[in-house]
Scaffold this active site. Structure first.
Site, mmCIF file in Angstrom:
data_model
loop_
_atom_site.group_PDB
_atom_site.id
_atom_site.type_symbol
_atom_site.label_atom_id
_atom_site.label_comp_id
_atom_site.label_asym_id
_atom_site.label_seq_id
_atom_site.Cartn_x
_atom_site.Cartn_y
_atom_site.Cartn_z
ATOM 1 N N ARG A 181 0.851 -1.199 0.000
ATOM 2 C CA ARG A 181 0.000 0.000 0.000
ATOM 3 C C ARG A 181 0.880 1.239 0.000
ATOM 4 O O ARG A 181 1.784 1.371 0.819
ATOM 5 C CB ARG A 181 -0.920 0.017 1.222
ATOM 6 C CG ARG A 181 -1.987 -1.050 1.119
ATOM 7 C CD ARG A 181 -3.000 -0.991 2.226
ATOM 8 N NE ARG A 181 -3.827 -2.184 2.137
ATOM 9 C CZ ARG A 181 -4.650 -2.600 3.080
ATOM 10 N NH1 ARG A 181 -4.788 -1.902 4.199
ATOM 11 N NH2 ARG A 181 -5.359 -3.706 2.926
ATOM 12 N N SER A 195 -8.009 -0.945 0.888
ATOM 13 C CA SER A 195 -9.002 -1.223 1.918
ATOM 14 C C SER A 195 -9.761 0.019 2.370
ATOM 15 O O SER A 195 -10.380 0.702 1.576
ATOM 16 C CB SER A 195 -8.293 -1.912 3.086
ATOM 17 O OG SER A 195 -9.227 -2.296 4.048
ATOM 18 N N HIS A 196 -9.651 0.316 3.651
ATOM 19 C CA HIS A 196 -10.395 1.403 4.275
ATOM 20 C C HIS A 196 -9.708 2.748 4.107
ATOM 21 O O HIS A 196 -10.229 3.765 4.564
ATOM 22 C CB HIS A 196 -10.536 1.087 5.759
ATOM 23 C CG HIS A 196 -9.197 0.802 6.377
ATOM 24 N ND1 HIS A 196 -8.488 -0.347 6.080
ATOM 25 C CD2 HIS A 196 -8.428 1.517 7.207
ATOM 26 C CE1 HIS A 196 -7.342 -0.320 6.709
ATOM 27 N NE2 HIS A 196 -7.274 0.802 7.404
ATOM 28 N N ASP A 234 -16.416 -1.460 4.216
ATOM 29 C CA ASP A 234 -15.314 -0.556 3.879
ATOM 30 C C ASP A 234 -15.049 -0.491 2.374
ATOM 31 O O ASP A 234 -15.830 -1.000 1.567
ATOM 32 C CB ASP A 234 -14.048 -0.985 4.620
ATOM 33 C CG ASP A 234 -13.453 -2.255 4.053
ATOM 34 O OD1 ASP A 234 -14.223 -3.078 3.522
ATOM 35 O OD2 ASP A 234 -12.232 -2.437 4.135
ATOM 36 N N ASP A 247 -13.144 -2.019 0.196
ATOM 37 C CA ASP A 247 -13.111 -3.218 -0.641
ATOM 38 C C ASP A 247 -14.062 -4.311 -0.157
ATOM 39 O O ASP A 247 -14.001 -5.444 -0.630
ATOM 40 C CB ASP A 247 -11.685 -3.769 -0.735
ATOM 41 C CG ASP A 247 -11.108 -4.152 0.622
ATOM 42 O OD1 ASP A 247 -11.481 -3.516 1.627
ATOM 43 O OD2 ASP A 247 -10.293 -5.078 0.684
ATOM 44 N N ASP A 261 -14.438 -5.937 2.735
ATOM 45 C CA ASP A 261 -14.129 -7.040 3.656
ATOM 46 C C ASP A 261 -14.386 -6.686 5.116
ATOM 47 O O ASP A 261 -14.628 -7.560 5.937
ATOM 48 C CB ASP A 261 -12.697 -7.578 3.448
ATOM 49 C CG ASP A 261 -11.630 -6.522 3.576
ATOM 50 O OD1 ASP A 261 -11.970 -5.341 3.801
ATOM 51 O OD2 ASP A 261 -10.436 -6.874 3.436
ATOM 52 N N ARG A 262 -14.361 -5.393 5.449
ATOM 53 C CA ARG A 262 -14.639 -5.011 6.849
ATOM 54 C C ARG A 262 -16.116 -4.739 7.066
ATOM 55 O O ARG A 262 -16.853 -4.490 6.104
ATOM 56 C CB ARG A 262 -13.872 -3.735 7.211
ATOM 57 C CG ARG A 262 -12.389 -3.897 7.174
ATOM 58 C CD ARG A 262 -11.700 -2.644 7.660
ATOM 59 N NE ARG A 262 -10.268 -2.881 7.708
ATOM 60 C CZ ARG A 262 -9.428 -2.253 8.499
ATOM 61 N NH1 ARG A 262 -9.859 -1.325 9.311
ATOM 62 N NH2 ARG A 262 -8.142 -2.543 8.482
ATOM 63 N N THR A 275 -1.907 -10.475 13.847
ATOM 64 C CA THR A 275 -2.777 -9.631 13.018
ATOM 65 C C THR A 275 -2.486 -9.875 11.537
ATOM 66 O O THR A 275 -1.331 -9.951 11.137
ATOM 67 C CB THR A 275 -2.514 -8.147 13.363
ATOM 68 O OG1 THR A 275 -2.944 -7.939 14.704
ATOM 69 C CG2 THR A 275 -3.265 -7.223 12.425
ATOM 70 N N GLU A 318 -11.303 -10.348 13.695
ATOM 71 C CA GLU A 318 -10.289 -9.426 14.195
ATOM 72 C C GLU A 318 -10.948 -8.175 14.738
ATOM 73 O O GLU A 318 -12.020 -7.768 14.277
ATOM 74 C CB GLU A 318 -9.358 -9.022 13.062
ATOM 75 C CG GLU A 318 -8.549 -10.148 12.500
ATOM 76 C CD GLU A 318 -7.484 -9.618 11.561
ATOM 77 O OE1 GLU A 318 -6.371 -9.385 12.017
ATOM 78 O OE2 GLU A 318 -7.796 -9.411 10.382
ATOM 79 N N SER A 357 -10.155 -5.312 14.088
ATOM 80 C CA SER A 357 -10.132 -4.259 13.072
ATOM 81 C C SER A 357 -11.340 -4.386 12.142
ATOM 82 O O SER A 357 -11.219 -4.230 10.937
ATOM 83 C CB SER A 357 -8.829 -4.313 12.288
ATOM 84 O OG SER A 357 -8.636 -5.604 11.741
ATOM 85 N N LYS A 401 -11.786 -11.792 5.008
ATOM 86 C CA LYS A 401 -12.899 -11.344 5.821
ATOM 87 C C LYS A 401 -13.984 -10.834 4.890
ATOM 88 O O LYS A 401 -13.716 -10.527 3.728
ATOM 89 C CB LYS A 401 -12.465 -10.319 6.856
ATOM 90 C CG LYS A 401 -11.694 -9.128 6.338
ATOM 91 C CD LYS A 401 -11.129 -8.399 7.542
ATOM 92 C CE LYS A 401 -10.470 -7.096 7.166
ATOM 93 N NZ LYS A 401 -9.081 -7.264 6.710
HETATM 94 C C1 G16 Z 1 -5.720 -5.609 7.062
HETATM 95 C C2 G16 Z 1 -5.555 -7.050 7.433
HETATM 96 C C3 G16 Z 1 -6.161 -7.314 8.765
HETATM 97 C C4 G16 Z 1 -5.608 -6.367 9.800
HETATM 98 C C5 G16 Z 1 -5.797 -4.930 9.351
HETATM 99 C C6 G16 Z 1 -5.141 -3.915 10.255
HETATM 100 O O1 G16 Z 1 -7.056 -5.323 6.858
HETATM 101 O O2 G16 Z 1 -6.155 -7.903 6.490
HETATM 102 O O3 G16 Z 1 -5.871 -8.627 9.093
HETATM 103 O O4 G16 Z 1 -6.226 -6.560 11.022
HETATM 104 O O5 G16 Z 1 -5.215 -4.783 8.080
HETATM 105 O O6 G16 Z 1 -3.773 -4.067 10.199
HETATM 106 P P1 G16 Z 1 -2.778 -3.053 10.874
HETATM 107 O O7 G16 Z 1 -3.146 -3.012 12.329
HETATM 108 O O8 G16 Z 1 -1.429 -3.632 10.607
HETATM 109 O O9 G16 Z 1 -2.971 -1.688 10.250
HETATM 110 P P2 G16 Z 1 -7.535 -4.481 5.597
HETATM 111 O O10 G16 Z 1 -9.021 -4.396 5.753
HETATM 112 O O11 G16 Z 1 -6.833 -3.151 5.739
HETATM 113 O O12 G16 Z 1 -7.078 -5.244 4.416
#
Ligand code: G16
Length: 544
Positions: free
Chosen positions: A22, A113-114, A278, A280, A282-283, A345, A364, A366, A377
């Protein structure tokens, strides 16, 4: 149409984090940057695993251009078949499903993602393996190594490929098929849930929903599933037109960024269930009327009421949570007499457990929950779990929460994020915690005594791989905890996450606000880690 080798040089820092690579979008827009990474993905695949790949993204700014570049590289490399979502769009769980359904060798997901999208904002790419799971560390490491030695990539001179649904193209050795972004996923959901039962509860007005798509990829999925198939009215769907900049918002389903939904759900007019997803898809965030369900509680309640969910009627076998996620799930698992795994995580750590059938439900803190139907997710799926529970039990969310806390104790849980730290200062805070272990042991706060300070490492029970340094845990004598770790998803400076969990077993003291309840523990956490002294930050930037 020519296929040509393009000379290139490595870019520094193409190292995937918690969930893929990212960066700011202008980093990805540099010539060769994305193509280098995609070639490195292909190079990491054994020759006999280049038959079929899925490509799709969350539609954020640069998704369309990036999809064309990816197709050029995949055709250049002679991948036999590429399945791409219409318009280059697929939610992350939909990619995972499509990989599994079509027996593909893997897939490429375009998403940050978010994180916000648009010029100057964020972009991302990750690779999922043949089981639909985010690539494990051994694979992401191989991809990274490749990016650091790459000298050329193969690209086909394709005309702009029109990604209209149903189109099929043949370029050199490659067939490109454009698939509907929603069809397969919607069918999967219909096979997992009792749509008639949910729909009947909606028609008889016993059940109602307000879903906020946050102008992100789940808009079309929510429209098909909640409106067309379950019969919810238009007014139940907010912000369900997907936009490249998410309407200028931050597509992160929490109380801060989905504030409008949250405020609405705290009124008397609110429906039974409120939910958001979110960028994409998944959240998820789950709310009841006048009730916020923390992601950790949502996971624990889904486990507790799994018999209301057709997918889990045959039992859960095992469940898993990431280490910083609250221990509410553990207590339910103990009650159900099923195993509960604690992983680092990152959704990728659940992949092996799911593949081996050791667990069927994971989650999770998150804002992520999912089952064994995909290897990501899944936001919309989680909403369907809650709709199933509510249709079956016919009790308000607030009552289900209270019952859960009375039976299992309440994990008062919240997270303090310290954003914008210099990387070396963030690391200093983590290192000091471990060094100062001796002076932290025995300290007291809120009547609790620190009984242990340790660094979390995880040995995967399936392949034996070990992930070291996955966060520092400060454990209290009553099983309450503070966990510290550095985020792996940011595109700017470092973010220190401090996770706070206090377990309240007294049912008369379980109705407080979790953020306020944890304020004293949060200050204690700042103090023992010397966050203020090292970073100058006396307060977290965000409390969720
Ligand atoms: C990703 C991961 C998750 C993780 C989250 C936060 O989510 O797939 O498993 O919990 O990031 O990670 P960090 O605490 O390292 O920022 P997503 O939805 O951003 O793909």
């Amino acid at each position: 149409m020519d296929i040509r080798p393009v000379a290139t040089k490595p870019f520094a820092g193409q190292k995937p984090g918690t969930s893929g690579l990212r960066k700011k979008v202008d980093v990805f827009q540099q010539p060769h940057y994305l193509a280098n990474f995609v070639q490195s993905i292909v190079n990491s695949l054994p020759r006999d695993q280049r038959d079929c790949l899925v490509v799709g993204g969350d539609g954020r700014y640069f998704n369309a251009e990036a999809t064309q570049i990816i197709l050029q590289v995949l055709v250049g490399n002679g991948i036999k078949q590429v399945l791409v979502g219409a318009g280059g769009l697929l939610s992350t769980p939909a990619v995972s499903h499509l990989i599994r359904k079509s027996n593909a060798n893997g897939g490429i997901v375009l998403s940050a993602s978010h994180n916000p999208g648009g010029p100057g904002k964020d972009f991302g790419i990750k690779f999922n393996n043949a089981s639909g799971s985010p690539a494990p560390e051994a694979v992401t490491q191989a991809i990274y190594q490749n990016t650091q030695s790459i000298s050329q990539y193969l690209a086909a001179d394709l005309p702009p490929v029109d990604l209209a649904v149903g189109e099929e193209y043949r370029f050199a050795e490659t067939t490109i098929k454009v698939v509907d972004s929603v069809d397969d996923y919607a069918q999967l959901m219909q096979s997992l849930f009792d749509f008639d039962k949910i729909s009947e509860a909606i028609q008889s007005t016993r059940l109602s929903l307000c879903f906020d798509g946050m102008h992100a990829v789940t808009g079309p999925y929510a429209t098909r599933i909640f409106k067309d198939l379950l019969g919810l009215p238009d007014r139940a769907l907010k912000n369900c037109v997907a936009l490249a900049d998410f309407g200028g918002g931050h597509p992160d389903p929490n109380r801060v960024y989905a504030r409008e939904l949250y405020d609405f759900m705290m009124t008397d007019e609110a429906p039974e269930l409120g939910a958001a997803s979110d960028g994409d898809g998944d959240r998820n965030m789950i709310l009841g009327r006048k009730a916020f369900v923390s992601p950790s509680d949502s996971l624990a309640l889904i486990a507790q009421h799994h018999q209301s969910i057709p997918q889990f009627k045959s039992g859960l076998v095992g469940v898993a949570r990431s280490m910083p996620t609250s221990t509410a799930l553990d207590r339910v698992a103990q009650h159900l007499n099923v195993s509960c795994y604690e992983t680092p995580t990152g959704w990728k750590f659940f992949g092996n457990l799911l593949d081996e059938g050791l667990v069927r439900l994971c989650g999770e803190e998150s804002f992520g929950t999912s089952g064994d139907h995909v290897r990501e997710k899944d936001g919309v799926w989680t909403v369907l779990c809650w709709l199933s529970i509510l249709a079956d039990l016919q009790r308000p969310v607030s009552e289900l929460l209270r019952q859960h806390w009375t039976a299992f104790g309440r994990s008062y849980y919240c997270r303090h994020d310290y954003e914008g730290l210099e990387a070396d200062k963030a690391q200093t805070i983590m290192d000091q915690l471990v060094r100062n272990r001796g002076s932290i042991l025995g300290r007291m706060v809120n009547g609790m005594t620190v009984s242990d300070v340790n660094v979390f490492s995880y040995e995967d029970p399936v392949d034996g791989s070990v992930a070291h340094n996955q966060g520092v845990r400060v454990q209290f004598d009553d099983q309450s905890r503070v966990v510290y770790r550095l985020s792996g998803t940011g595109t700017d400076a470092a973010t220190l996450r401090v996770y706070l969990e206090q377990i309240e077993r007294d049912a008369t003291n379980q109705g407080a606000d979790a953020i306020e309840y944890n304020d004293v523990l949060g200050e204690f956490a700042n103090h023992i880690a010397q966050i203020r002294e090292v970073s100058g930050l006396s307060q977290p930037s965000v409390k969720t």
